[in-house]
Scaffold this motif. Structure first.
Motif, PDB file in Angstrom:
ATOM      1  N   LEU A 196      75.800   5.483  21.968  1.00 55.67           N
ATOM      2  CA  LEU A 196      75.966   5.358  20.526  1.00 55.67           C
ATOM      3  C   LEU A 196      77.121   6.207  20.030  1.00 55.67           C
ATOM      4  CD1 LEU A 196      72.231   5.754  19.394  1.00 55.67           C
ATOM      5  CD2 LEU A 196      73.515   3.617  19.670  1.00 55.67           C
ATOM      6  N   SER A 197      77.808   5.705  19.019  1.00 57.37           N
ATOM      7  CA  SER A 197      78.815   6.512  18.340  1.00 57.37           C
ATOM      8  C   SER A 197      78.099   7.486  17.426  1.00 57.37           C
ATOM      9  CB  SER A 197      79.758   5.620  17.524  1.00 57.37           C
ATOM     10  OG  SER A 197      79.061   5.065  16.413  1.00 57.37           O
ATOM     11  N   ALA A 198      78.803   8.473  16.936  1.00 56.40           N
ATOM     12  CA  ALA A 198      78.204   9.441  16.015  1.00 56.40           C
ATOM     13  C   ALA A 198      77.668   8.737  14.770  1.00 56.40           C
ATOM     14  CB  ALA A 198      79.231  10.508  15.641  1.00 56.40           C
ATOM     15  N   ARG A 199      78.414   7.782  14.255  1.00 54.39           N
ATOM     16  CA  ARG A 199      77.972   7.066  13.047  1.00 54.39           C
ATOM     17  C   ARG A 199      76.756   6.175  13.323  1.00 54.39           C
ATOM     18  NH1 ARG A 199      80.373   7.789   8.449  1.00 54.39           N
ATOM     19  NH2 ARG A 199      82.419   8.733   8.395  1.00 54.39           N
ATOM     20  N   GLU A 200      76.724   5.521  14.489  1.00 57.47           N
ATOM     21  CA  GLU A 200      75.549   4.722  14.850  1.00 57.47           C
ATOM     22  C   GLU A 200      74.312   5.617  14.953  1.00 57.47           C
ATOM     23  OE1 GLU A 200      76.798   1.039  17.692  1.00 57.47           O
ATOM     24  OE2 GLU A 200      77.213   3.042  18.491  1.00 57.47           O
ATOM     25  N   LEU A 201      74.498   6.761  15.575  1.00 58.48           N
ATOM     26  CA  LEU A 201      73.405   7.697  15.735  1.00 58.48           C
ATOM     27  C   LEU A 201      72.929   8.209  14.376  1.00 58.48           C
ATOM     28  CD1 LEU A 201      71.590   9.301  17.610  1.00 58.48           C
ATOM     29  CD2 LEU A 201      73.453  10.928  17.911  1.00 58.48           C
ATOM     30  N   TRP A 202      73.851   8.575  13.526  1.00 54.27           N
ATOM     31  CA  TRP A 202      73.530   9.065  12.183  1.00 54.27           C
ATOM     32  C   TRP A 202      72.763   8.006  11.396  1.00 54.27           C
ATOM     33  CZ3 TRP A 202      76.485   8.052   7.410  1.00 54.27           C
ATOM     34  CH2 TRP A 202      76.056   8.837   6.337  1.00 54.27           C
ATOM     35  N   SER A 203      73.188   6.753  11.524  1.00 57.04           N
ATOM     36  CA  SER A 203      72.499   5.654  10.848  1.00 57.04           C
ATOM     37  C   SER A 203      71.054   5.538  11.329  1.00 57.04           C
ATOM     38  CB  SER A 203      73.257   4.352  11.087  1.00 57.04           C
ATOM     39  OG  SER A 203      72.556   3.264  10.560  1.00 57.04           O
ATOM     40  N   ARG A 204      70.840   5.683  12.625  1.00 54.17           N
ATOM     41  CA  ARG A 204      69.485   5.604  13.182  1.00 54.17           C
ATOM     42  C   ARG A 204      68.615   6.779  12.742  1.00 54.17           C
ATOM     43  NH1 ARG A 204      69.323   2.804  19.006  1.00 54.17           N
ATOM     44  NH2 ARG A 204      70.793   1.148  18.538  1.00 54.17           N
ATOM     45  N   LEU A 205      69.259   7.875  12.372  1.00 49.97           N
ATOM     46  CA  LEU A 205      68.524   9.072  11.973  1.00 49.97           C
ATOM     47  C   LEU A 205      68.336   9.178  10.465  1.00 49.97           C
ATOM     48  CD1 LEU A 205      70.154  11.669  14.393  1.00 49.97           C
ATOM     49  CD2 LEU A 205      67.892  10.602  14.585  1.00 49.97           C
ATOM     50  N   SER A 206      68.687   8.125   9.733  1.00 51.81           N
ATOM     51  CA  SER A 206      68.547   8.189   8.279  1.00 51.81           C
ATOM     52  C   SER A 206      67.087   8.472   7.922  1.00 51.81           C
ATOM     53  CB  SER A 206      69.025   6.896   7.619  1.00 51.81           C
ATOM     54  OG  SER A 206      68.158   5.835   7.947  1.00 51.81           O
ATOM     55  N   GLY A 207      66.907   9.314   6.951  1.00 54.22           N
ATOM     56  CA  GLY A 207      65.564   9.693   6.530  1.00 54.22           C
ATOM     57  C   GLY A 207      65.013  10.911   7.258  1.00 54.22           C
ATOM     58  N   THR A 208      65.754  11.426   8.240  1.00 49.45           N
ATOM     59  CA  THR A 208      65.284  12.597   8.986  1.00 49.45           C
ATOM     60  C   THR A 208      65.856  13.896   8.431  1.00 49.45           C
ATOM     61  OG1 THR A 208      67.090  12.533  10.597  1.00 49.45           O
ATOM     62  CG2 THR A 208      65.095  11.252  11.125  1.00 49.45           C
ATOM     63  N   GLY A 209      66.826  13.788   7.532  1.00 52.49           N
ATOM     64  CA  GLY A 209      67.466  14.986   6.996  1.00 52.49           C
ATOM     65  C   GLY A 209      68.616  15.486   7.841  1.00 52.49           C
ATOM     66  N   VAL A 210      68.963  14.764   8.907  1.00 54.75           N
ATOM     67  CA  VAL A 210      70.081  15.156   9.773  1.00 54.75           C
ATOM     68  C   VAL A 210      71.355  14.532   9.213  1.00 54.75           C
ATOM     69  CG1 VAL A 210      71.057  15.031  12.094  1.00 54.75           C
ATOM     70  CG2 VAL A 210      68.596  15.325  11.798  1.00 54.75           C
ATOM     71  N   GLY A 211      72.316  15.369   8.851  1.00 61.17           N
ATOM     72  CA  GLY A 211      73.570  14.898   8.284  1.00 61.17           C
ATOM     73  C   GLY A 211      74.589  14.533   9.347  1.00 61.17           C
ATOM     74  N   LEU A 212      75.637  13.853   8.924  1.00 62.61           N
ATOM     75  CA  LEU A 212      76.680  13.413   9.860  1.00 62.61           C
ATOM     76  C   LEU A 212      77.359  14.599  10.542  1.00 62.61           C
ATOM     77  CD1 LEU A 212      78.224  11.080  11.134  1.00 62.61           C
ATOM     78  CD2 LEU A 212      79.741  11.084   9.141  1.00 62.61           C
ATOM     79  N   ALA A 213      77.655  15.648   9.802  1.00 59.43           N
ATOM     80  CA  ALA A 213      78.291  16.825  10.407  1.00 59.43           C
ATOM     81  C   ALA A 213      77.380  17.444  11.464  1.00 59.43           C
ATOM     82  CB  ALA A 213      78.634  17.855   9.333  1.00 59.43           C
ATOM     83  N   THR A 214      76.093  17.452  11.212  1.00 61.81           N
ATOM     84  CA  THR A 214      75.130  17.979  12.182  1.00 61.81           C
ATOM     85  C   THR A 214      75.112  17.114  13.430  1.00 61.81           C
ATOM     86  OG1 THR A 214      73.788  18.909  10.425  1.00 61.81           O
ATOM     87  CG2 THR A 214      72.704  18.561  12.540  1.00 61.81           C
ATOM     88  N   VAL A 215      75.200  15.797  13.252  1.00 62.62           N
ATOM     89  CA  VAL A 215      75.257  14.891  14.405  1.00 62.62           C
ATOM     90  C   VAL A 215      76.472  15.214  15.260  1.00 62.62           C
ATOM     91  CG1 VAL A 215      75.602  12.483  15.118  1.00 62.62           C
ATOM     92  CG2 VAL A 215      73.936  13.027  13.337  1.00 62.62           C
TER      93      VAL A 215
END
Length: 122
Positions: A21-40
Motif C-alpha cells: 500500500l502507498s501511504a495515502r492508501e494506508l491512511w485511507s484504510r485507517l480513517s476513523g482511527t485518529g491516525v493522521g497522514l503525517a503519522t502514517v
C-alpha cells in the motif's frame, strides 16, 4: 505511548492488506482511527529503518510498503484503480532467459490488467 499504538495500528493494517500500500492508501484504510497522514509517513519510515517493512516501487505507481517477512511473491497491478495485489508463487524457468555469462541475483514480476472490482464496475 500514543505514538507506539499508532505505529502498531499502521503495521497491523499493512499486515492485513492484500498487497503493498502507498501511504495515502494506508491512511485511507485507517480513517476513523485518529491516525493522521503525517503519522502514517513517520510510521512507514520507522518501519523501514527498523527492518519491519520494505518499500516496493511498481511501474510508476509510486512507493508502496509491505511487511518484510512475507514469503517470495510477485504483484498484479490494476491499471484502472492502481491497486497492487500480492501474487504468491513464482514463474519457473527464468534462469533459461539469462544470457550466457550473466548472473541473475533476483527478479521481479508484475502482471498488469484490471482487478475483479474494476472489471465488474464497468
Amino acid at each position: 505511548m500514543q505514538r507506539a499504538k499508532q505505529q502498531l495500528t499502521v503495521l497491523q493494517a499493512l499486515d492485513a492488506a492484500d498487497g503493498p500500500l502507498s501511504a495515502r492508501e494506508l491512511w485511507s484504510r485507517l480513517s476513523g482511527t485518529g491516525v493522521g497522514l503525517a503519522t502514517v509517513y513517520r510510521a512507514l519510515q520507522r518501519g523501514v529503518e527498523e527492518g519491519m517493512l520494505e518499500s516496493v516501487e511498481l511501474l510508476g505507481g509510486g512507493v508502496r510498503y509491505e511487511p518484510r517477512n512475507r514469503e517470495h511473491h510477485h504483484y498484479f497491478l490494476c491499471s484502472s484503480c492502481d491497486h497492487a495485489f500480492d501474487l504468491f508463487g513464482c514463474v519457473e524457468g527464468l534462469e533459461s532467459l539469462v544470457p550466457d555469462g550473466f548472473q541473475m541475483t533476483r527478479h521481479e514480476v508484475v502482471l498488469l490488467g484490471t482487478c475483479d472490482a474494476c472489471a465488474n464496475a464497468g
